[in-house]
Design an enzyme around this catalytic site. Sequence first.
Site, PDB file in Angstrom:
ATOM      1  N   SER A  18     -48.597  56.016 -69.289  1.00 35.74           N
ATOM      2  CA  SER A  18     -48.238  55.275 -70.502  1.00 35.74           C
ATOM      3  C   SER A  18     -47.280  54.112 -70.242  1.00 35.74           C
ATOM      4  O   SER A  18     -46.429  53.797 -71.062  1.00 35.74           O
ATOM      5  CB  SER A  18     -47.656  56.219 -71.564  1.00 35.74           C
ATOM      6  OG  SER A  18     -48.609  57.210 -71.903  1.00 35.74           O
ATOM      7  N   LYS A  53     -60.537  53.553 -65.404  1.00 37.67           N
ATOM      8  CA  LYS A  53     -61.189  54.842 -65.662  1.00 37.67           C
ATOM      9  C   LYS A  53     -62.666  54.606 -66.019  1.00 37.67           C
ATOM     10  O   LYS A  53     -63.265  53.660 -65.495  1.00 37.67           O
ATOM     11  CB  LYS A  53     -60.427  55.611 -66.748  1.00 37.67           C
ATOM     12  CG  LYS A  53     -58.930  55.710 -66.406  1.00 37.67           C
ATOM     13  CD  LYS A  53     -58.162  56.694 -67.225  1.00 37.67           C
ATOM     14  CE  LYS A  53     -56.711  56.709 -66.756  1.00 37.67           C
ATOM     15  NZ  LYS A  53     -55.880  57.693 -67.459  1.00 37.67           N
ATOM     16  N   GLU A  78     -56.797  63.420 -63.389  1.00 40.37           N
ATOM     17  CA  GLU A  78     -58.041  63.718 -64.124  1.00 40.37           C
ATOM     18  C   GLU A  78     -59.098  64.278 -63.178  1.00 40.37           C
ATOM     19  O   GLU A  78     -59.883  65.151 -63.559  1.00 40.37           O
ATOM     20  CB  GLU A  78     -58.530  62.444 -64.834  1.00 40.37           C
ATOM     21  CG  GLU A  78     -57.661  62.130 -66.053  1.00 40.37           C
ATOM     22  CD  GLU A  78     -57.627  60.665 -66.455  1.00 40.37           C
ATOM     23  OE1 GLU A  78     -58.478  59.883 -66.012  1.00 40.37           O
ATOM     24  OE2 GLU A  78     -56.700  60.311 -67.223  1.00 40.37           O
ATOM     25  N   ASN A  90     -56.067  50.912 -63.705  1.00 39.70           N
ATOM     26  CA  ASN A  90     -57.073  51.963 -63.520  1.00 39.70           C
ATOM     27  C   ASN A  90     -57.915  51.970 -64.790  1.00 39.70           C
ATOM     28  O   ASN A  90     -57.491  52.472 -65.815  1.00 39.70           O
ATOM     29  CB  ASN A  90     -56.369  53.311 -63.308  1.00 39.70           C
ATOM     30  CG  ASN A  90     -57.342  54.484 -63.294  1.00 39.70           C
ATOM     31  OD1 ASN A  90     -58.560  54.292 -63.225  1.00 39.70           O
ATOM     32  ND2 ASN A  90     -56.808  55.692 -63.361  1.00 39.70           N
ATOM     33  N   HIS A 138     -56.361  61.374 -58.473  1.00 44.03           N
ATOM     34  CA  HIS A 138     -55.885  61.199 -59.846  1.00 44.03           C
ATOM     35  C   HIS A 138     -55.904  62.558 -60.553  1.00 44.03           C
ATOM     36  O   HIS A 138     -56.808  63.371 -60.320  1.00 44.03           O
ATOM     37  CB  HIS A 138     -56.773  60.192 -60.585  1.00 44.03           C
ATOM     38  CG  HIS A 138     -56.187  59.777 -61.900  1.00 44.03           C
ATOM     39  ND1 HIS A 138     -56.302  60.555 -63.022  1.00 44.03           N
ATOM     40  CD2 HIS A 138     -55.447  58.700 -62.250  1.00 44.03           C
ATOM     41  CE1 HIS A 138     -55.659  59.958 -64.024  1.00 44.03           C
ATOM     42  NE2 HIS A 138     -55.125  58.838 -63.575  1.00 44.03           N
ATOM     43  N   GLU A 186     -47.393  60.198 -61.057  1.00 36.98           N
ATOM     44  CA  GLU A 186     -47.876  60.232 -62.430  1.00 36.98           C
ATOM     45  C   GLU A 186     -47.638  61.605 -63.048  1.00 36.98           C
ATOM     46  O   GLU A 186     -48.433  62.537 -62.828  1.00 36.98           O
ATOM     47  CB  GLU A 186     -49.377  59.926 -62.468  1.00 36.98           C
ATOM     48  CG  GLU A 186     -49.737  58.582 -61.886  1.00 36.98           C
ATOM     49  CD  GLU A 186     -51.028  58.043 -62.482  1.00 36.98           C
ATOM     50  OE1 GLU A 186     -50.981  56.953 -63.063  1.00 36.98           O
ATOM     51  OE2 GLU A 186     -52.067  58.715 -62.389  1.00 36.98           O
ATOM     52  N   GLY A 233     -51.797  58.852 -70.719  1.00 39.00           N
ATOM     53  CA  GLY A 233     -52.627  58.669 -71.903  1.00 39.00           C
ATOM     54  C   GLY A 233     -52.063  59.324 -73.154  1.00 39.00           C
ATOM     55  O   GLY A 233     -52.752  59.463 -74.160  1.00 39.00           O
ATOM     56  N   GLY A 282     -53.249  52.715 -66.916  1.00 37.15           N
ATOM     57  CA  GLY A 282     -54.535  53.093 -67.489  1.00 37.15           C
ATOM     58  C   GLY A 282     -54.836  52.264 -68.731  1.00 37.15           C
ATOM     59  O   GLY A 282     -55.285  51.118 -68.659  1.00 37.15           O
TER      60      GLY A 282
HETATM   61  P1  PGA Z   1     -52.182  55.600 -68.861  1.00 34.63           P
HETATM   62  O1  PGA Z   1     -52.930  56.122 -67.541  1.00 34.63           O
HETATM   63  O2  PGA Z   1     -51.471  54.342 -68.467  1.00 34.63           O
HETATM   64  O3  PGA Z   1     -53.277  55.375 -69.859  1.00 34.63           O
HETATM   65  O4  PGA Z   1     -51.235  56.677 -69.264  1.00 34.63           O
HETATM   66  C1  PGA Z   1     -52.321  56.051 -66.287  1.00 34.63           C
HETATM   67  C2  PGA Z   1     -53.241  56.646 -65.250  1.00 34.63           C
HETATM   68  O5  PGA Z   1     -53.897  57.648 -65.564  1.00 34.63           O
HETATM   69  O6  PGA Z   1     -53.360  56.145 -64.102  1.00 34.63           O
END
Ligand code: PGA
Length: 248
Positions: A210, A11, A96, A9, A94, A164, A170, A231
Site C-alpha cells: 500500500s 499483477k 500471493e 508490480n 511474492h 512486504e 492491497g 502494486g
Molecule cells: P500494493 O501491492 O501496493 O497494492 O499493496 C504491493 C505488492 O503486492 O507488491
Amino acid sequence: MRRPIIAGNWKMNMTSAQGVRLVEELKPLVADADCDVAVCVPFTDIPAVSAALMGSNIRLGAQNVHFAENGAYTGEISAQMLKEFGVEYVIVGHSERRRMFDDTDEVVNMRMHAALAAGMTPIVCLGETLEQREGGETERCLSYQVEHSLKGLDDVSKIVIAYEPIWAIGTGRTATAQQANDTIAYIRKKCAEVFCPKCAEKVRIQYGGSMNAGNCKELMAMPEIDGGLIGGASLKAADFAAIVRYNK
Ligand code: PGA
C-alpha cells in the site's frame, strides 16, 4: 550510498495494449527520475512493453520465472525466454504466489538462482503475516526466509529484497515508516550474519504494501528503505510517477 529502486508490480492487470498505453504515458513523467525505475508486467505484455520502453529509463521486469532451463513444465516460462525480450528484473516469492500457488522457500530459492544464472536481477519478496506480527514472530519469520529463500547466494547485493508485510498488501493498511525501517534494518542485520556485512550494507531493500503518492515521501525518507514495490498505485501513470519522483 544505495541507489533507490521503485518497481511497479502490475499483477494480473493490463492487457498488452493497455500496458503499452500506460508506459507511453509514464515515460515522459519519470524521465527525470533519480532512482532506478522498473515495471513488472504480465508475461504476455512483455514483447510489446519491451518495445515501447526502448530508449527510456524504465527497465522491464517479470513477475515470476520457472527454475528449470527448459523441459516438460507445461504452462511455465523460463529465464532465457524472459531474457530474450530484455527483461532485467524478476519478482520471486511474492506473498500471493507463496499463499495461492504453493511457492515454498525452497521453490523461491530455485527461482532466484535461475534468474541470477540468466543474468537477471531477482526481486525476492519476504514478509510476515498479521498473525505473526501480532504474535511477536516477525523476526523469526524473516530470519527463516532470509536463510531459506536466499540460500546459496555468494553475494546478497546481487539481488533486490522487497520487504512486504502481508497485512499491508492491497489492504490500504501501510506499515508505519518507523515499523518498515526497523524491520528492514533487521533484515539487513540478518543478511550481514548469513552473508557478509559488506554485501548486506550494499543490498537494496524495498518496502512494499500500500505504498502510494501520499505516503511515499515519508517512507523513502527512512535510511533503511531503498525503494518500493508498488502494486495498486503502479496501474495509473500519474500515481506511479509521483512515487518515482518522491524527492522532487
Ligand atoms: P500494493 O501491492 O501496493 O497494492 O499493496 C504491493 C505488492 O503486492 O507488491
